[in-house]
Write a protein that holds these residues in place. Sequence first.
Motif, PDB file in Angstrom:
ATOM      1  N   VAL A 154       0.946  -1.172   0.092  1.00  0.00           N
ATOM      2  CA  VAL A 154      -0.065  -0.029  -0.094  1.00  0.00           C
ATOM      3  C   VAL A 154       0.790   1.204   0.049  1.00  0.00           C
ATOM      4  O   VAL A 154       1.661   1.496   0.962  1.00  0.00           O
ATOM      5  N   ASN A 155       0.713   2.070  -1.031  1.00  0.00           N
ATOM      6  CA  ASN A 155       1.586   3.247  -1.286  1.00  0.00           C
ATOM      7  C   ASN A 155       1.027   4.255  -0.578  1.00  0.00           C
ATOM      8  O   ASN A 155       1.673   5.323  -0.166  1.00  0.00           O
ATOM      9  N   ALA A 156      -0.450   4.465  -0.759  1.00  0.00           N
ATOM     10  CA  ALA A 156      -1.245   5.737  -0.245  1.00  0.00           C
ATOM     11  C   ALA A 156      -2.570   5.255  -0.479  1.00  0.00           C
ATOM     12  O   ALA A 156      -2.882   4.318  -1.160  1.00  0.00           O
ATOM     13  N   LYS A 157      -3.591   6.109   0.487  1.00  0.00           N
ATOM     14  CA  LYS A 157      -4.899   5.696   0.271  1.00  0.00           C
ATOM     15  C   LYS A 157      -5.712   7.014   0.776  1.00  0.00           C
ATOM     16  O   LYS A 157      -5.086   7.841   1.522  1.00  0.00           O
ATOM     17  N   VAL A 158      -6.793   7.034   0.149  1.00  0.00           N
ATOM     18  CA  VAL A 158      -7.775   8.326   0.527  1.00  0.00           C
ATOM     19  C   VAL A 158      -9.194   7.889   0.943  1.00  0.00           C
ATOM     20  O   VAL A 158      -9.757   7.067  -0.100  1.00  0.00           O
ATOM     21  N   PHE A 159      -9.702   8.328   1.922  1.00  0.00           N
ATOM     22  CA  PHE A 159     -11.034   7.910   2.464  1.00  0.00           C
ATOM     23  C   PHE A 159     -12.104   8.879   1.855  1.00  0.00           C
ATOM     24  O   PHE A 159     -11.755  10.316   1.732  1.00  0.00           O
ATOM     25  N   LEU A 160     -12.769   8.365   0.929  1.00  0.00           N
ATOM     26  CA  LEU A 160     -13.916   9.176   0.067  1.00  0.00           C
ATOM     27  C   LEU A 160     -15.596   8.885   0.450  1.00  0.00           C
ATOM     28  O   LEU A 160     -16.210   9.179  -0.436  1.00  0.00           O
ATOM     29  N   GLY A 161     -15.648   8.553   1.699  1.00  0.00           N
ATOM     30  CA  GLY A 161     -16.897   8.168   2.245  1.00  0.00           C
ATOM     31  C   GLY A 161     -17.453   6.903   2.006  1.00  0.00           C
ATOM     32  O   GLY A 161     -17.111   5.933   2.755  1.00  0.00           O
ATOM     33  N   ASP A 162     -17.822   6.621   0.865  1.00  0.00           N
ATOM     34  CA  ASP A 162     -18.458   5.463   0.423  1.00  0.00           C
ATOM     35  C   ASP A 162     -17.328   4.255  -0.229  1.00  0.00           C
ATOM     36  O   ASP A 162     -17.866   3.254  -0.508  1.00  0.00           O
ATOM     37  N   TYR A 163     -16.460   4.686  -0.356  1.00  0.00           N
ATOM     38  CA  TYR A 163     -15.098   3.905  -1.028  1.00  0.00           C
ATOM     39  C   TYR A 163     -14.134   4.570  -0.558  1.00  0.00           C
ATOM     40  O   TYR A 163     -13.825   5.800  -0.001  1.00  0.00           O
ATOM     41  N   LEU A 164     -12.886   3.747  -0.740  1.00  0.00           N
ATOM     42  CA  LEU A 164     -11.550   4.298  -0.637  1.00  0.00           C
ATOM     43  C   LEU A 164     -10.827   4.093  -1.790  1.00  0.00           C
ATOM     44  O   LEU A 164     -10.958   3.130  -2.351  1.00  0.00           O
ATOM     45  N   ASP A 165      -9.842   4.861  -2.000  1.00  0.00           N
ATOM     46  CA  ASP A 165      -8.912   4.716  -3.170  1.00  0.00           C
ATOM     47  C   ASP A 165      -7.681   4.556  -2.768  1.00  0.00           C
ATOM     48  O   ASP A 165      -6.920   5.072  -1.823  1.00  0.00           O
ATOM     49  N   PHE A 166      -7.152   3.454  -3.390  1.00  0.00           N
ATOM     50  CA  PHE A 166      -5.785   2.910  -2.819  1.00  0.00           C
ATOM     51  C   PHE A 166      -4.881   3.222  -3.955  1.00  0.00           C
ATOM     52  O   PHE A 166      -5.165   2.580  -4.926  1.00  0.00           O
TER      53      PHE A 166
END
Length: 376
Positions: free
Chosen positions: A317-329
């Motif tokens: 896992v290089n980075a991740k972003v929480f966007l409510g109903d999903y996560l971008d990894f």
Amino acid sequence: MLSVRALFTEYANERGAAVKAAQDVSFDVPDGELFTLLGPSGCGKTTTLRSIAGLERPRQGEIEVGGQMVFSSDKGVFVAPNRRNFGMVFQSYAIWPHMNVFKNVAFPLEVRKSRPSRKEIEQKVMRVLSAVQLAELADRDATKLSGGQQQRLALARALVMEPQLLLLDEPLSNLDAKLREKMRFELKRMQREFDLTTIYVTHDQSEALALSHEIGVMNEGRIVQIGSPRDIYERPRNKFVADFVGNTNFIDGTMLSAATDDARCRVATPLGDLNVQCVEPLAKGTPVVVSVRPEDVELSETAPARDEDDNLYRGVVNAKVFLGDYLDFQVKVGESVLLARVHPSLRTPTGDPIHVRMRAEKCVAIAETAAPRAAA
């Protein structure tokens, strides 16, 4: 049915040079369906719509609606816009500010040659105002409506003429995000309720996917792919379509063997050999990019069960972003970084190892350029 054949439309820019706005544009729209012209600004979609409306005179081609030719360069046919019985809604709505809601909708009926009776006008106007949920606001000044209400008023004014064809040019672009989403449902409902053959122009991929029976993706004046929303999204036939319609991962590669269309094939990539889907015939050695949508990059903390065609990797896992109903990894696999869109229940910390699975049918091989095709 609307039939557009080999349409070429050009106009002069401010320096007098010819701008080739629509180049060899052809498509058919069956009765009662909604067809979207989707593409970036300047790709020729609005010019194509205006050509259908009669507001632009093409240099070449044919336009036929319901068996009637409204334009033909070869036959010298050009039916004036006011005689085509098409309804059109512009991006700006073009509401008449000095009239109330009722009069805005009634005006096109009052000025037509075969003017209906006052009672018929009232019945037609109230019917469409009810359909767009503005009946209770019939006496309100048009300038006192909200943006969404003005959009519905413009639509009602087009519908009251019972048009043979409805043309919509970026009708939702002036609305905020939540109202746009609500109006998509309203437009889809009304299009079905009135059984309207509709041409919709937009640069918004979400609108096109949500509303359309079919989509024509345009780039540089040409239609580069026509298909259902699912086909356009899941089976892009070139890199532009894959990149423009939604987000995707591109993985460079080379065909390891010849492939026919709708077939599994293998591609050599920096990740290793990938099992992929080919949507067109490709020859061995063809340079390709493999398109994989972020939601099709499956992540798990434990090793997944493998099907025969699955592509399995271990990454970090290089980075991740929480966007409510999903996560971008962002997941690093070797020297490559893949974008994955997953359920927020996956909580793997940044820097931890993770398993990656990409199913072959979700990995689409696309020729980088006009590549040699596989032998039939």
